[in-house]
Every structure is written in structure tokens, then in C-alpha cells.
Design an enzyme around this catalytic site. Sequence first.
Site, mmCIF file in Angstrom:
data_model
loop_
_atom_site.group_PDB
_atom_site.id
_atom_site.type_symbol
_atom_site.label_atom_id
_atom_site.label_comp_id
_atom_site.label_asym_id
_atom_site.label_seq_id
_atom_site.Cartn_x
_atom_site.Cartn_y
_atom_site.Cartn_z
ATOM 1 N N ILE A 78 -11.033 -10.103 8.026
ATOM 2 C CA ILE A 78 -10.587 -9.237 8.462
ATOM 3 C C ILE A 78 -9.126 -9.268 9.170
ATOM 4 O O ILE A 78 -10.482 -10.391 10.367
ATOM 5 C CB ILE A 78 -11.276 -7.504 8.191
ATOM 6 C CG1 ILE A 78 -11.790 -7.815 7.179
ATOM 7 C CG2 ILE A 78 -10.447 -6.513 8.476
ATOM 8 C CD1 ILE A 78 -10.991 -7.470 5.304
ATOM 9 N N SER A 129 0.904 -0.804 -0.060
ATOM 10 C CA SER A 129 0.043 -0.060 -0.163
ATOM 11 C C SER A 129 1.361 1.713 -0.097
ATOM 12 O O SER A 129 0.364 2.166 -0.932
ATOM 13 C CB SER A 129 -0.953 -0.200 1.123
ATOM 14 O OG SER A 129 -2.206 -1.459 0.814
ATOM 15 N N GLU A 188 -4.963 -4.094 -2.449
ATOM 16 C CA GLU A 188 -5.362 -4.949 -2.599
ATOM 17 C C GLU A 188 -6.080 -5.898 -3.159
ATOM 18 O O GLU A 188 -7.355 -6.768 -2.756
ATOM 19 C CB GLU A 188 -6.818 -4.556 -1.125
ATOM 20 C CG GLU A 188 -6.066 -3.721 0.141
ATOM 21 C CD GLU A 188 -5.286 -4.726 0.587
ATOM 22 O OE1 GLU A 188 -4.651 -5.779 1.055
ATOM 23 O OE2 GLU A 188 -4.744 -3.431 2.338
ATOM 24 N N TYR A 247 -2.733 -11.869 11.183
ATOM 25 C CA TYR A 247 -1.448 -12.437 10.833
ATOM 26 C C TYR A 247 -0.198 -12.346 10.757
ATOM 27 O O TYR A 247 -0.184 -11.392 11.208
ATOM 28 C CB TYR A 247 -1.883 -12.291 9.093
ATOM 29 C CG TYR A 247 -3.789 -12.106 8.551
ATOM 30 C CD1 TYR A 247 -3.816 -13.598 7.827
ATOM 31 C CD2 TYR A 247 -4.333 -11.565 8.875
ATOM 32 C CE1 TYR A 247 -5.103 -13.671 7.439
ATOM 33 C CE2 TYR A 247 -5.804 -11.559 8.313
ATOM 34 C CZ TYR A 247 -5.656 -13.100 7.651
ATOM 35 O OH TYR A 247 -7.718 -13.689 7.061
#
Length: 238
Positions: free
Chosen positions: A210, A54, A125, A221
Site C-alpha cells: 500500500i 475509482s 481495485e 508510486y
Amino acid sequence: MTDDAATAPTCLARPFAGPDDSPGGCAAARGLDGRPLHAAALKFFWGPMDCGKSTMALQMNYNHARQGRRGLVTTRIDRSLGPQVTTRIGLAHSAIEVTDDLDLRALVRGRWDEGVRVDYLICDEASFYTVEHVEQMAELVDSYDVDVYAFGLATDFRSCLFPAAQRLFELADEVARIQVEVLCWCGREGLLNARVVDGRVVREGAQVVIGDTVDTADVRYQVLCRRHYRSGDLGPRG
């Protein structure tokens, strides 16, 4: 009109009137951003979580805008759960949320109808987009001469390719792994995104859930090397 002229494809790459809008003439023409028409490309930049996808997307947008090009920034299921691109180093930019029924081609045409130039798309994304969205990206490049820069994960928490990522690998003019190295807890290169629930690596469930990389998240994660992804070893607990 000759038969060849009657059957020639319509050039969609010139949204505003120019000196030569014929299909044959536009091949050697230039767009309003000064770049040659029909030189657009679909590029896919990928890597595991925390590698700066990003951040690179926002940098790409900044670099192109600084040179007078005009673009749109899109995202889908950003970690902020809002219509924006956010980064873990604190950068943010407003964005258009990509829903299942959003047609990227119609989005660009709508802006052109309003008299707004669109020279490129930044698609953050991108692994969460649909395969149809990827097909639309390719058409924007080939028929509309709009550059598309897609950023996203390659594989999910099961180490399987996301469908959109697979299609991007198949269709993109250029595919590049982002070079910011992410390390597993053991010091090896991090390759895979493990989903962690209640302190354990899980291997079943919805493909998209999410979460974040912070230890306090209900679903988090963690990037692991292949060895520790396969064994489920999350490393020493502090």
C-alpha cells in the site's frame, strides 16, 4: 417430464418468483430491473494510477442506481484501508471488503435470500482480487445474469500483469482502457506504475504494498512513461 427437460440447466437469473421460471421460458424474460435476462456482461476498465478508475466506478454505480437498478460496491485494499471506495478528488462510497475467502456468488445469493435485488456489482481495485474471484465474476454474469463492472490496474510495479487482471483480460466480454490521460514528468503518456522508496525506483519486493502518489509517503508510486520507467528517472527534484 422429457429427458431434455430433466437435463436442462437450472436458471439462476430469476431470484424472485415470476410468471415463468422455467429454464426455457426465462431466455425471453426480463428481470425486475426491466432489462432482458441473459444480457449481462463482465466489463474490465483499466489504466495506470491517477487515471480515475475509482471515480469512474462511483460514477457507474450512480448512473445505474439512478435508473432504478440495485447493485453492490466491492473493493480490496483501498488506499483508505477501510471498507470503502475513495478517490483522489475527494469522492467516497461505502463498500464491501473482498477477502480471500469471500465468495462473490454467495454474497449475491445471500442478498437474494434476504429479498434484496442485486442487478450488478461494481468491483473496484479488481487487480488485487484473486483469480478465483474473477472466475466468480464470470459465473455471476453467465449463470446469475448479474452485470459485473471491474476497475483496476493492469500491471504492478515490475510492469508485470497482476494475476487477476490477466484473467480479466482473458474472460471479460469487454475490456476498455480508461481515457483520462496520465502524464509522465517528461510530458509523455504515463504507462507504468513505479514504486518509489527513499527517492529511488525499486524493482523487487511484494507485489502488493500500500502506498500513495504523494511525495511524503514512505512508499509512493509514480506513473512514468516506458523510457523513464526503464531508466528509473523520476524527473527533476523541486
